[in-house]
Design a protein around this motif. Structure first.
Motif, PDB file in Angstrom:
ATOM      1  N   THR A  97      16.903  70.223  56.970  1.00 16.77           N
ATOM      2  CA  THR A  97      17.771  69.430  56.107  1.00 16.77           C
ATOM      3  C   THR A  97      18.252  68.183  56.828  1.00 16.77           C
ATOM      4  OG1 THR A  97      19.780  69.449  54.732  1.00 16.77           O
ATOM      5  CG2 THR A  97      19.845  70.716  56.778  1.00 16.77           C
ATOM      6  N   SER A  99      20.522  64.176  55.813  1.00 15.11           N
ATOM      7  CA  SER A  99      21.118  63.305  54.807  1.00 15.11           C
ATOM      8  C   SER A  99      20.078  62.306  54.315  1.00 15.11           C
ATOM      9  CB  SER A  99      22.320  62.558  55.394  1.00 15.11           C
ATOM     10  OG  SER A  99      21.880  61.656  56.393  1.00 15.11           O
ATOM     11  N   GLU A 126      15.152  69.696  52.618  1.00 16.75           N
ATOM     12  CA  GLU A 126      16.209  69.411  51.643  1.00 16.75           C
ATOM     13  C   GLU A 126      16.961  68.167  52.100  1.00 16.75           C
ATOM     14  OE1 GLU A 126      20.348  71.338  49.968  1.00 16.75           O
ATOM     15  OE2 GLU A 126      18.556  72.602  50.040  1.00 16.75           O
ATOM     16  N   THR A 128      19.972  65.818  51.396  1.00 15.83           N
ATOM     17  CA  THR A 128      21.235  65.838  50.669  1.00 15.83           C
ATOM     18  C   THR A 128      22.340  65.261  51.537  1.00 15.83           C
ATOM     19  OG1 THR A 128      22.901  67.263  49.633  1.00 15.83           O
ATOM     20  CG2 THR A 128      21.654  68.205  51.461  1.00 15.83           C
ATOM     21  N   ARG A 130      25.481  66.211  51.049  1.00 21.89           N
ATOM     22  CA  ARG A 130      26.557  67.192  51.136  1.00 21.89           C
ATOM     23  C   ARG A 130      26.505  67.895  52.495  1.00 21.89           C
ATOM     24  NH1 ARG A 130      25.104  72.463  50.798  1.00 21.89           N
ATOM     25  NH2 ARG A 130      22.968  72.908  50.133  1.00 21.89           N
TER      26      ARG A 130
END
Length: 296
Positions: A97, A99, A126, A128, A130
């Motif tokens: 993951t 950003s 991913e 994201t 968050r």
């Protein structure tokens, strides 16, 4: 001897906060998860979870058992992966993951080469903005870009890159409004800012022993770097961005450095991973690949 699969059901139930969510992640009915955890408690002769129709909490012994059970599962994965590594190249699913800006700047160009280098590795990325909890959400690796040092945690941290934050503007803007010679000159220039709480730039460099704070005239507020870069290239004003993010525009002359002897701090990109995940061959292979690529 405890059933290792029962440990897996128990750990997933705790990580997911309940049997229903754990069943979805495991692809098993909720009743199966609940039954396997109950059988584990019977085998241990201890209650691990207080569960009612409205609550799901670990007992004191359950908390201690969870730590060891989770470690045992990772050790089992590591043992299996060690054998597989001797037989073949890194394989299996690796979840990563980052950003949006970090993925665009540090991952997008390298992921195709990574996939080609390890064709048996199934990458799940991913992207994201968050906050992602690596442990609770089952990620192997995270890339995080940050201005201040990351807080201490149980995660392994490996710095990958450090970029100066530079001031840029379009040549047309500077021709029309003049080129700042000193940080104080920025007070009369249009600033492209990241938000209402970031109207002041703290600049270091030049002949100054201490940082200099300057406040340009707000021209545009945007919390997305590409938007600011495009606005600067269009001649709307001066902005601050990581040097790597505007390298292409600088190379082709769409923007130029403003006050090239000064910077607005730096941004560091760090790779993080749960401690024991770093022992898995697939994770090590990806970490080594990204470190080698980004070190260039």
């Amino acid at each position: 001897m405890l059933n290792l699969n029962d440990l897996r059901f128990f750990v997933q139930a705790v990580d997911c906060g309940g049997f229903t969510a754990a069943g979805r992640r495991l692809g098993a009915p909720k009743t199966t998860v609940s039954k396997r955890v109950a059988e584990l408690e019977t085998a241990l002769g201890a209650r691990l979870i207080h569960r009612t129709s409205r609550s799901f909490t670990l007992t004191e012994v359950g908390r201690d058992f969870y730590d060891h059970a989770r470690a045992a599962l990772i050790e089992a994965e590591t043992a299996e992966a060690m054998v597989r590594r001797r037989q073949a190249e890194p394989s299996g699913t690796l979840r990563l993951t980052a950003s949006v800006p970090t993925a665009q700047l540090y991952l997008a160009d390298h992921l195709p080469a990574l996939a080609e280098a390890y064709p048996k590795l199934h990458l799940v990325v991913e992207v994201t903005d968050r906050f992602v909890d690596l442990v609770q959400e089952g990620f192997d690796i995270a890339l995080r870009s940050h201005f201040a040092p990351l807080p201490d945690s149980q995660l392994l941290q490996r710095p990958l890159a450090r970029e100066d934050i530079v001031l840029i503007a379009a040549p047309a803007y500077l021709e029309k409004h003049g080129t700042p010679q000193w940080p104080q000159d920025l007070a009369v220039h249009a600033g492209l800012l990241t938000g209402p709480g970031a109207t002041t730039w703290r600049l270091g460099g030049g002949d100054a022993d201490e940082a200099v704070e300057v406040t340009p005239r707000p021209r545009m507020l945007a919390d997305e770097s590409v938007v600011l870069l495009k606005a600067a290239a269009a001649g709307l004003g001066i902005t601050c961005l990581p040097e790597a993010m505007c390298r292409d525009e600088l190379a082709r002359g769409a923007v130029v450095r403003v006050l090239p002897g000064w910077t607005a701090g730096s941004v560091t990109t760090t790779l993080l991973m749960p401690h024991r995940r770093g022992q898995l061959p697939a994770v090590r292979a990806v970490v080594d690949f990204l470190c080698a690529r980004l070190a260039r």
